[in-house]
Scaffold this motif. Sequence first.
Motif: not given
Length: 249
Positions: A70, A72, A200, A204-209, A240
């Motif tokens: 990611s 991110s 996951k 597919r990691l989100t910004v917060s993760e 973040v």
Amino acid sequence: MKPLLRWLGCLLIAAFALELFFILRIAAMAAIDPESTAFQRSEAWQVAVHGRSNGERDWKQQWVPYAQISDSLKRAVIASEDGEFIYHQGVEWEAIERARQRNAKAEEIAARRAAQMRARGKEPRAPQLRGGSTITQQLAKNLLLSGERTLLRKGQELVLTMALEVMLSKQRILEIYLNNVEWGEGIFGAEAAAQHYFRKPASRLTVSEAARLAVMLPSPKSFERRLGSSYLASRSATIVARMPAAELP
């Protein structure tokens, strides 16, 4: 004198051979993914001898290409560990000096607190020291060197850092780093960390993760045991906020 000169000659030859070995390994990494690092082999030995403190036995690591990590997470790690990553030549001398000054102050404060705690019959805690190493320096240390803290090893780290910067692209350096860095006991690399903590893939990691994983890097084994800590949450929010300014190679 002759035996002494022979010994000195042998030492110089051995040192040159070791440097050549390191340089050839780094050159090979331009095309070949490293199977393990010196730090990982050291950790594996400790596990084999003493076992895992969390009771688990499996070793978690899976290499994934740069494109499957990611953006991110890349931005979060750069924002947290080395904001000038794409601009410097491997070493941030100003960051090292700032870290030295912070650590000297932290040790001074810790010494005063230790004296007070001993007077009360309590065991003092060691000060939390912070490093000024770049991502490239961390990679040089983890890939090829021991964990000992000596001037000779630090000098070796700087030489290998320069070699990494000359022989590998910034993207390749970050790719190798993210696939090998420790994210907990027996957890190495972005894919293993994403699967272990968030169930996951790293893509597919989100910004917060991603920010939470980046904050763990200075002390992953410690944060692994306190994922819900207020410090982890507040530091993640800071990362973040910094991530949009983090430029990717």
